[in-house]
Design an enzyme around this catalytic site. Structure first.
Site, PDB file in Angstrom:
ATOM      1  N   ARG A   1       7.166   8.896  -7.102  1.00  0.00           N
ATOM      2  CA  ARG A   1       8.590   8.886  -7.411  1.00  0.00           C
ATOM      3  C   ARG A   1       8.924   8.358  -8.809  1.00  0.00           C
ATOM      4  O   ARG A   1      10.060   8.517  -9.240  1.00  0.00           O
ATOM      5  CB  ARG A   1       9.332   8.068  -6.357  1.00  0.00           C
TER       6      ARG A   1
ATOM      7  N   ARG B   1       0.840  -1.208   0.000  1.00  0.00           N
ATOM      8  CA  ARG B   1       0.000   0.000   0.000  1.00  0.00           C
ATOM      9  C   ARG B   1       0.870   1.251   0.000  1.00  0.00           C
ATOM     10  O   ARG B   1       0.602   2.198  -0.746  1.00  0.00           O
ATOM     11  CB  ARG B   1      -0.927   0.000   1.220  1.00  0.00           C
TER      12      ARG B   1
END
Length: 467
Positions: free
Chosen positions: A397, A388
């Site tokens: 990212r 998660r």
């Protein structure tokens, strides 16, 4: 500019310690919650009760109290120490977007005025290099790697009282106590907190000195040598049959089927994929927490460490900053592509390593020499995230707007994860790939269709990382 370093408690729960005291009373006294709150208005009695409850180890009651801290012109060493406390919230002045050319820097208490003067001259030259790089068109997020770790940071931090006490213990009795700057900040916070939260601070007095936050590995005969050529990201361990674990957890939660039927459904590949897809598309994908992954990230720049540790729902272990090696550093691609810039950049690191060795030979402590590190120096760390948290981490990212170094680590982690748990991580990538929508607004890269197509393939890694 006034470069005085300081920290202030700028905010404090408006109910003071009354809510903590009410928490101590509610489990053992009659009456509803409002009756208990009404009985918890005497500050002296509240302080006495809080001390009694916390002395017996029931520290959860002080989690109802919050502190808001403002750190003004402290070294980035302090910032990195603080940001590793994951039960706190931080907002830090960004080195990607803000010019730090005149930020100023911290000067430790060196053994002589001569060394202090040399240090000041050397640090000024590093800031000059930073300014030269930015003037020549190098992005601030790349020029920042030559900033020394003494440069001043400004940030806001908020935490509950239980974590606040943990921070103070680490500052005054734990790993932070070795550094005079951190210890002095801790002493300042202690004085301020005793004034506004006397009951909570009695808990600190009871348990403060009995504090050990670093394992004793002196029994090891040696430590490994740093190796430059090694994978940026390595998977150390992961949940066995993680795809099945997520699918079965979701089925048990949502269907109440018998385990035999759960096993049969989750074992069917197409059904399992549809179950996991439904979980990922949900705003509360809790079954993903059933799968956990531990990575070793190698040669991470000190600047990039900040990007990693700010993700709160993870276990991240960062070596003490003194373990960073001044002979190892990263070189931004934009700098590497220009011979003049590359020479200017690498010269800064070479001179800095030489200066470090000079001060070390003069007998200066590692606690003082930590400020001679540069933001581009590297170390290795480990991170453990469940699927998660990885969903959030990789959305952010692997995005085109992510800083390039942390993006490279995210790309490689995603590649490893897809190879390890394909049913889960085939759906992972930047937000636009996962949800079909870019959250960046006017800052969007404008390449949604291209990115969605790319991350739909197994060979999504950019050229260079795929080698």
């Amino acid at each position: 500019m006034d470069y005085k370093s300081e920290v202030k408690i700028v905010g404090f729960s408006n109910c003071g310690e009354s809510l903590c005291a009410a928490g101590g009373r509610i489990s053992t006294q009659p009456g509803d919650v409002f009756d208990i709150l009404e009985k918890s208005k005497d500050a002296e009695k509240n302080a006495s009760l809080i001390e009694k409850v916390t002395r017996s180890g029931h520290n959860s009651v002080i989690e109802h109290l919050f502190f808001n801290l403002a750190f003004r012109n402290v070294s980035v060493v302090v910032e990195q120490f603080m940001i590793e406390f994951r039960l706190a919230s931080f907002t830090v002045k960004s080195r990607r977007y803000v010019d730090f050319g005149d930020a100023g820097f911290f000067v430790p208490d060196f053994s002589s005025e001569e060394i202090k003067e040399k240090y000041t001259e050397h640090m000024t030259s590093l800031f000059d290099t930073y300014n030269t790089l930015t003037e020549k068109g190098v992005a601030k997020e790349d020029a920042r790697f030559v900033l020394p770790y003494c440069f001043f940071s400004n940030f806001i931090c908020s935490m509950n009282a239980r974590e606040f006490l943990n921070v103070l213990r680490a500052m005054l009795y734990g790993r932070g106590s070795r550094y005079p700057e951190i210890r002095e900040i801790g002493e300042s916070l202690l004085v301020q907190a005793r004034e506004i939260a006397p009951g909570v601070m009695k808990s600190f007095d009871n348990f403060g000195k009995a504090f050990k936050d670093k394992p004793d590995f002196t029994f090891l005969s040696s430590k490994g040598e740093y190796v430059r050529e090694k994978p940026l990201a390595e998977l150390i361990s992961s949940t066995q049959n993680s795809d099945l674990a997520v699918a079965e957890t979701a089925l048990i939660s949502e269907t109440a089927l018998e385990q035999e039927r759960v096993n049969a459904l989750a074992s069917d590949e197409e059904t399992r994929k549809r179950i996991i897809d439904a979980v990922i598309d949900c705003a509360r994908p809790r079954p993903l927490e059933a799968a956990s992954y531990t990575f070793r990230l190698n040669n991470v720049s000190l600047a990039c460490v900040t990007h990693v540790v700010r993700h709160r729902i993870q276990c991240v272990t960062v070596p003490e900053i003194t373990a960073a090696n001044r002979g190892r550093y990263i070189i931004p691609p934009a700098v590497k592509a220009d011979a003049q810039l590359l020479e200017l950049y690498t010269d800064a690191f070479s001179k800095n390593e030489k200066f470090y060795k000079e001060l070390k030979a003069a007998g200066e402590s590692e606690e003082n020499l930590v400020y001679v590190l540069l933001s581009g120096n590297t170390l290795d760390l480990t991170v453990t995230m469940n699927a998660r948290e990885l969903l959030l981490f990789l959305k952010l990212r692997t995005c085109e707007r992510a800083q390039w170094e942390i993006r490279d680590y995210a790309y490689l982690m995603l590649k490893i994860l897809r190879d390890t748990s394909p049913d889960i991580f085939r759906r992972y990538g930047p937000s636009c790939f996962v949800t079909g929508v870019c959250p960046e607004g006017r800052l969007s890269c404008g390449k949604i269709a291209e990115i969605k197509k790319r991350f739909s393939r197994d060979d999504f890694l950019p050229e260079g990382l795929a080698d």
